[in-house]
Enzyme design. Sequence first.
Site, PDB file in Angstrom:
ATOM      1  N   ASN A  61       0.833  -1.199   0.000  1.00  0.00           N
ATOM      2  CA  ASN A  61       0.000   0.000   0.000  1.00  0.00           C
ATOM      3  C   ASN A  61       0.871   1.253   0.000  1.00  0.00           C
ATOM      4  O   ASN A  61       1.976   1.270   0.544  1.00  0.00           O
ATOM      5  CB  ASN A  61      -0.995   0.006   1.166  1.00  0.00           C
ATOM      6  CG  ASN A  61      -0.364  -0.083   2.537  1.00  0.00           C
ATOM      7  OD1 ASN A  61       0.542  -0.876   2.778  1.00  0.00           O
ATOM      8  ND2 ASN A  61      -0.865   0.725   3.466  1.00  0.00           N
ATOM      9  N   ALA A  65      -1.300  12.117   1.623  1.00  0.00           N
ATOM     10  CA  ALA A  65      -2.037  13.019   2.513  1.00  0.00           C
ATOM     11  C   ALA A  65      -3.457  13.275   1.996  1.00  0.00           C
ATOM     12  O   ALA A  65      -4.374  13.484   2.785  1.00  0.00           O
ATOM     13  CB  ALA A  65      -1.290  14.335   2.687  1.00  0.00           C
ATOM     14  N   CYS A  72      -4.168   0.864  -2.462  1.00  0.00           N
ATOM     15  CA  CYS A  72      -4.049  -0.364  -1.683  1.00  0.00           C
ATOM     16  C   CYS A  72      -3.018  -1.281  -2.321  1.00  0.00           C
ATOM     17  O   CYS A  72      -2.765  -1.219  -3.524  1.00  0.00           O
ATOM     18  CB  CYS A  72      -5.392  -1.084  -1.626  1.00  0.00           C
ATOM     19  SG  CYS A  72      -6.693  -0.178  -0.771  1.00  0.00           S
ATOM     20  N   GLU A  74      -3.236  -4.455  -2.936  1.00  0.00           N
ATOM     21  CA  GLU A  74      -3.827  -5.361  -3.908  1.00  0.00           C
ATOM     22  C   GLU A  74      -3.957  -4.705  -5.273  1.00  0.00           C
ATOM     23  O   GLU A  74      -3.575  -5.288  -6.289  1.00  0.00           O
ATOM     24  CB  GLU A  74      -5.218  -5.828  -3.431  1.00  0.00           C
ATOM     25  CG  GLU A  74      -5.211  -6.565  -2.114  1.00  0.00           C
ATOM     26  CD  GLU A  74      -5.386  -5.671  -0.886  1.00  0.00           C
ATOM     27  OE1 GLU A  74      -5.859  -6.189   0.142  1.00  0.00           O
ATOM     28  OE2 GLU A  74      -5.047  -4.470  -0.944  1.00  0.00           O
ATOM     29  N   CYS A 114     -10.836  -3.003  -3.797  1.00  0.00           N
ATOM     30  CA  CYS A 114      -9.923  -4.063  -4.234  1.00  0.00           C
ATOM     31  C   CYS A 114     -10.686  -5.325  -4.603  1.00  0.00           C
ATOM     32  O   CYS A 114     -10.338  -6.005  -5.576  1.00  0.00           O
ATOM     33  CB  CYS A 114      -8.888  -4.354  -3.157  1.00  0.00           C
ATOM     34  SG  CYS A 114      -7.690  -3.015  -2.984  1.00  0.00           S
TER      35      CYS A 114
END
Length: 156
Positions: A61, A65, A72, A74, A114
């Site tokens: 991941n 900000a 992610c 994945e 995901c």
Amino acid sequence: MKEINLTTKIAVYSYSELTAEDKKLTSMAKEATKRAYSPYSHFNVGVALLLDNGEILTGANQENAAFSSGTCAERSVIYYAGANYPGVPFKKLVIAAWTDGDFVQTPISPCGHCRQAILEYDTIGGKRIEIILCGRDEVYVLDSIKALMPLSFVEF
């Protein structure tokens, strides 16, 4: 009224019960957690993706900000695989997470974004992607992302 009951079959293993291939993938996913950039959540997720051609890719991941700009683990690896190995089906996706100085005790599952992305590659690849979720003490094995999305949305 009619009622529909949905069930999810999850095989639960200890690390020692995994196949040699799954142990290797699990180790690679755990190693990938070290490459996460998570200064906000402090929750490092790593993945290993086994392609049908035998290639193994990893991802982690990457936060930002502007939270919705992050990616992610994945999706970072499956989009890379889709762009660099077009037409190669995915075989297995292994997910591990590290926080507070240790791997999570209970395996985590992919977020909704995901899950949908994995489902699309499962569908276009024409073959189920086995999902392996790693916890500190147990490993969950699901035969497909559809086990986590029994009423999934597939447009094509």
